[in-house]
Scaffold this motif. Structure first.
Motif, PDB file in Angstrom:
ATOM      1  N   LEU A   1       0.825  -1.205   0.000  1.00  0.00           N
ATOM      2  CA  LEU A   1       0.000   0.000   0.000  1.00  0.00           C
ATOM      3  C   LEU A   1       0.865   1.263   0.000  1.00  0.00           C
ATOM      4  N   CYS A   2       1.825   1.323   0.909  1.00  0.00           N
ATOM      5  CA  CYS A   2       2.644   2.531   1.030  1.00  0.00           C
ATOM      6  C   CYS A   2       3.538   2.727  -0.187  1.00  0.00           C
ATOM      7  N   GLY A   3       4.227   1.667  -0.608  1.00  0.00           N
ATOM      8  CA  GLY A   3       5.169   1.786  -1.717  1.00  0.00           C
ATOM      9  C   GLY A   3       4.501   2.124  -3.039  1.00  0.00           C
ATOM     10  N   SER A   4       3.470   1.368  -3.407  1.00  0.00           N
ATOM     11  CA  SER A   4       2.832   1.579  -4.711  1.00  0.00           C
ATOM     12  C   SER A   4       2.010   2.859  -4.759  1.00  0.00           C
ATOM     13  N   LEU A   5       1.268   3.158  -3.677  1.00  0.00           N
ATOM     14  CA  LEU A   5       0.426   4.355  -3.687  1.00  0.00           C
ATOM     15  C   LEU A   5       1.250   5.637  -3.633  1.00  0.00           C
ATOM     16  N   ALA A   6       2.345   5.621  -2.876  1.00  0.00           N
ATOM     17  CA  ALA A   6       3.210   6.804  -2.823  1.00  0.00           C
ATOM     18  C   ALA A   6       3.784   7.108  -4.207  1.00  0.00           C
ATOM     19  N   SER A   7       4.261   6.080  -4.888  1.00  0.00           N
ATOM     20  CA  SER A   7       4.802   6.263  -6.232  1.00  0.00           C
ATOM     21  C   SER A   7       3.713   6.678  -7.222  1.00  0.00           C
ATOM     22  N   LEU A   8       2.551   6.041  -7.110  1.00  0.00           N
ATOM     23  CA  LEU A   8       1.446   6.329  -8.030  1.00  0.00           C
ATOM     24  C   LEU A   8       1.012   7.790  -7.942  1.00  0.00           C
ATOM     25  N   PHE A   9       0.764   8.276  -6.733  1.00  0.00           N
ATOM     26  CA  PHE A   9       0.282   9.649  -6.575  1.00  0.00           C
ATOM     27  C   PHE A   9       1.372  10.666  -6.929  1.00  0.00           C
TER      28      PHE A   9
END
Length: 260
Positions: free
Chosen positions: A104-112
């Motif tokens: 959640l943290c890794g992918s969402l941080a990069s995505l946003f």
């Protein structure tokens, strides 16, 4: 033709499945027990993509921020579930929580970050951009963390004696686990790096190919592809780093002993 793109008629699309039939025939002749997996994979892929096509058509025609975020959440849930299924070793509840948090943290941080800062489309929730980019970033993060989890678990399982020996000689858990943590990170990130090394020379990536086929300038397609690839690399690296930095600790007790 459809907006400059060649429309693949149903009959010709069905003809594409001839390759699957040939593959099944070869596998059967060679007595390789993969007929079931190949058939299920082809069937699931077809059904899932058809359903996704109708859903995306509706979402693109009726954009809404809550709907876009809901789709992203569903993608994350399925990605995390797939990680649990792909890892054959038994995962503790603590390890599952760490995998979930890392994804959640890794992918969402990069995505946003890449959506809002690098590409910067408007409105920020535009599903035509948000959802395909999320699919690439979350999907690659899922693959990366799966490889990282497998390698870390196998390392601790196969080298238990060495780790215990290092602890007995006075090494801290962080030092004793470092070779296996580094190996887990390498196995997770190297596929992404290898893809980046071959792009533009060995092959053209799917997103860039799709944009060129739709009539977009190759230079503009390259700009998007570079941004996405850097986003994928950042997402995979961040996701796996979070996992291994938290995950290796679950193998040790509070008094720095290796758990059974």
């Amino acid at each position: 033709m459809n907006g400059g793109i060649i429309d693949i008629e149903l009959a010709r699309l069905i003809a594409a499945y001839l390759f699957v039939l040939v593959l099944l025939f070869i596998v059967k002749i060679r007595k390789i027990s993969r007929e079931k997996q190949i058939t299920i994979a082809a069937f699931r892929m077809t059904i899932q993509l058809i359903i996704a096509g109708y859903i995306l058509t509706h979402i693109f025609e009726n954009p809404h921020p809550l709907l876009t975020l809901l789709i992203i959440l569903i993608m994350e849930v399925f990605a995390i579930r797939n990680v649990f299924k792909q890892v054959k070793e038994t995962l503790s509840k603590e390890m599952k929580k760490i995998i979930t948090l890392s994804m959640l943290c890794g992918s969402l941080a990069s995505l946003f970050y890449f959506n809002l800062v690098v590409i910067h489309f408007s409105p920020w929730y535009d599903p035509r951009y948000f959802i395909p980019i999320a699919g690439m970033i979350i999907g690659n993060s899922m693959t990366g963390i799966t490889l990282g989890v497998r390698t870390l678990l196998q390392g601790f399982g196969a080298e238990k004696a060495k780790i215990e020996g290092a602890l007995m000689l006075g090494a801290e858990p962080k030092i004793a686990a470092k070779p296996y943590v580094d190996s887990a990170f390498d196995s997770a990130v190297l596929p992404t790096i290898n893809n980046m090394l071959g792009m533009g020379i060995v092959f053209l990536p799917g997103m860039m190919t799709g944009q060129i086929l739709s009539g977009v300038s190759p230079l503009l397609a390259i700009e998007y592809q570079i941004a996405i690839l850097l986003g994928i690399l950042g997402s995979v690296s961040l996701t796996v780093l979070l996992f291994i930095l938290l995950g290796y600790k679950t193998f040790f007790t509070k008094d720095s002993r290796l758990k059974e």
